[in-house]
Design an enzyme around this catalytic site. Structure first.
Site, mmCIF file in Angstrom:
data_model
loop_
_atom_site.group_PDB
_atom_site.id
_atom_site.type_symbol
_atom_site.label_atom_id
_atom_site.label_comp_id
_atom_site.label_asym_id
_atom_site.label_seq_id
_atom_site.Cartn_x
_atom_site.Cartn_y
_atom_site.Cartn_z
ATOM 1 N N CYS A 252 75.231 27.600 32.372
ATOM 2 C CA CYS A 252 74.397 27.903 31.295
ATOM 3 C C CYS A 252 73.539 26.807 30.631
ATOM 4 O O CYS A 252 72.177 26.924 30.614
ATOM 5 C CB CYS A 252 75.114 28.516 30.247
ATOM 6 S SG CYS A 252 76.234 27.600 29.493
ATOM 7 N N HIS B 5 75.297 27.451 22.568
ATOM 8 C CA HIS B 5 75.416 25.944 22.951
ATOM 9 C C HIS B 5 73.817 25.713 22.069
ATOM 10 O O HIS B 5 72.952 26.473 21.862
ATOM 11 C CB HIS B 5 74.859 25.522 24.047
ATOM 12 C CG HIS B 5 76.244 25.735 24.847
ATOM 13 N ND1 HIS B 5 77.522 25.185 24.724
ATOM 14 C CD2 HIS B 5 76.516 26.567 26.083
ATOM 15 C CE1 HIS B 5 78.436 25.585 25.668
ATOM 16 N NE2 HIS B 5 77.616 26.454 26.321
#
Lengths: 339, 339
Positions: free
Chosen positions: A140, A220
């Protein structure tokens, strides 16, 4: 129709299954899972043929009253492409099985780069996956960095990238993860593995990354610095990035101040599971001065790699070129917010 | 003996009071507080004469059975130097009072730089505070950045600093602060105020800072990149930084992986309140490559400015030079861990 098998039906696998089913040129042959739980039951409810990933655990499915379509080898044999979404390291163990049935396999970013023929990001190197047997869709964070770097590299050239990744402690469902009330340098050494991982996509790129873990689960968050080779101003770069379908430059008027509101916005927008497939770049943060670009972006760890997995299926089967594949994927999934 | 009054007895004020009392050349005339609470009671128990900061609230102290030594104006008149540790913005309101009594005043980093004659960091510009009437001890983050930059600037020259500050959501006692389970770009624009604030200490420094807030309370954590003018290697820089009394390069063998263990270590070491007066730099993170330095450092927001306040008292009264003052402060407080 491309016949797609999905080995693993957890955080990534269930999303890949839905995304593949949504495509006009693909069918889900089935999904494989190691043990019965709420996700297994939902796979059955959604009419995904369910295969046992491990022979010894078949009786657990019997006990749970879940009907199986067969064992994973049958799924692999019946598939044109298998997407392996098993936990890190298990994909490597599965490689020989895919080779045995001569089925091209896509792995996730947790596997080593040297397991595969090519590491993949649709925007950056789609063509390299043509006819490959083993392809790794990068993680990711690496996906988020690659998507951002690609248009900047094309348009201005990149001298150097410096990124600090503030990593969520775990996915929302990983209830045993930490830290609690802490900020951990993670890894404690510099650079983190993310920079070298981006180099699997951009081999010559000068990039340093640093990672920290914090007690948050939603996304994140990256603090990005890019030294550009050729001059640019803030508005030019904003317009460049807005043209990329998988970069979402958050408009200031939405008043999205962090990951929580971003996820709430995705849910309000009717996104399945509240997924944010795009890099979410805070428009206010986007600043170019003296040819250095700064910005903050949120990376939804559960979903930003999903469109990439779909594109990788077309790339290895050579059934569409990059532009056509990305457009089809985005259209079928609904990538891009309707603002 | 320098007579020191402390206006404000909260997170910073109570620490300044203890630190001043520990010095061989200073006495605490008294401390002023707006209202009675556990900290006011502890001030009395510690025999700090307690003054009412606001006349209208004197009766609250009477009701709480706390004896007052007088009102804040009396404290200011009796002091050679006042350390104003009131909340941001209140210091500016108090300025006229300090002028009325012709008492030099030290303010904290939450006040505007243009309120004062000089912004202060002991290591970087001690001499500039000589005979000043109004001095601002810069904030915890700016102190942490300045302490690190000063030796690098002296030894190698600094081309540019890029820092991402992962900020604690609040101090441990600020129970109403957020975020919860979120990562907020804060401020959402680039740069954050920290870079310009460092420029009050190093006017010509090229520095960009970005801030984010996370759900942690123990320390701020900085991800730092410094482009050095002259060549250096990792070990040289490590040795340089280890020589600075207020930089604590955490040895790898201590296995301190984040703020939680750092604070536990400080408590185990017998530090008052578990304070970490030094920048805590993770040794493993300290890396120089191609003249670029990277490191992570923890900044204990409640305490790193305390030695600086003590030094600022000597600087404005011209009672010691920088080296003598810093050594006296460090010795009296116990700065530096006994490893």
């Amino acid at each position: 129709m491309i016949q797609v098998g999905i080995n693993g039906y957890g955080t990534i696998g269930k999303r890949v299954a839905d995304a593949v089913r949504a495509q006009p040129d693909m069918e889900v042959v089935g999904v494989a899972k190691t043990s019965p739980n709420f996700e297994a039951e939902q796979a059955v409810k959604k009419d995904f043929p369910l295969y046992a990933a491990v022979e010894e655990r078949i009786e657990l499915f019997d006990e749970a009253g879940i009907d199986l379509a067969g064992e994973v080898e049958e799924l692999v044999e019946a598939s044109d492409v298998v997407v392996d979404t098993t936990p890190s390291g298990i994909g490597a163990q599965n490689k020989s099985m895919y080779e045995e049935y001569d089925t091209p396999a896509l792995y996730q970013g947790g596997e080593d780069a040297d397991l595969v023929d090519v590491s993949f990001n649709a925007r950056s190197n789609y063509e390299e996956a043509a006819d490959a047997d083993h392809v790794r869709v990068v993680s990711c964070n690496t996906t988020g960095l690659s998507r951002l770097i690609a248009p900047l590299e094309d348009e201005y050239g990149v001298e150097k990238v410096r990124a600090t990744l503030v990593r969520r402690g775990g996915d929302p469902a990983q209830s045993g993860r930490g830290p609690i009330n802490d900020t951990l340098p993670d890894p404690i050494t510099v650079p983190s593995h993310h920079g070298p991982d981006v180099n699997t996509i951009f081999p010559d790129l000068d990039i340093d990354t640093l990672g920290m873990k914090v007690p948050a689960t939603l996304t994140h968050t990256h603090s990005i610095n890019v030294e550009l080779t050729y001059g640019a101003d803030t508005e030019e770069v904003r317009e460049l990035l807005k043209k990329e379908s998988r970069l979402f430059v958050i408009p200031e008027r939405l008043a999205i101040d962090g990951s929580g509101k971003l996820k709430e916005f995705a849910l309000d927008s009717g996104r399945p599971r509240g997924d944010v497939w795009e890099n979410a770049i805070w428009g206010e943060s986007l600043t170019v001065e003296d040819d250095e670009l700064y910005l903050f972006q949120a990376i939804h760890q559960e979903s930003d790699v999903i469109p990439e997995n779909v594109d990788a299926i077309r790339a290895v089967t050579e059934s569409a070129d990059r532009k056509e594949s990305m457009e089809t994927t985005d259209e079928a999934l609904g990538v891009g917010f309707d603002l």
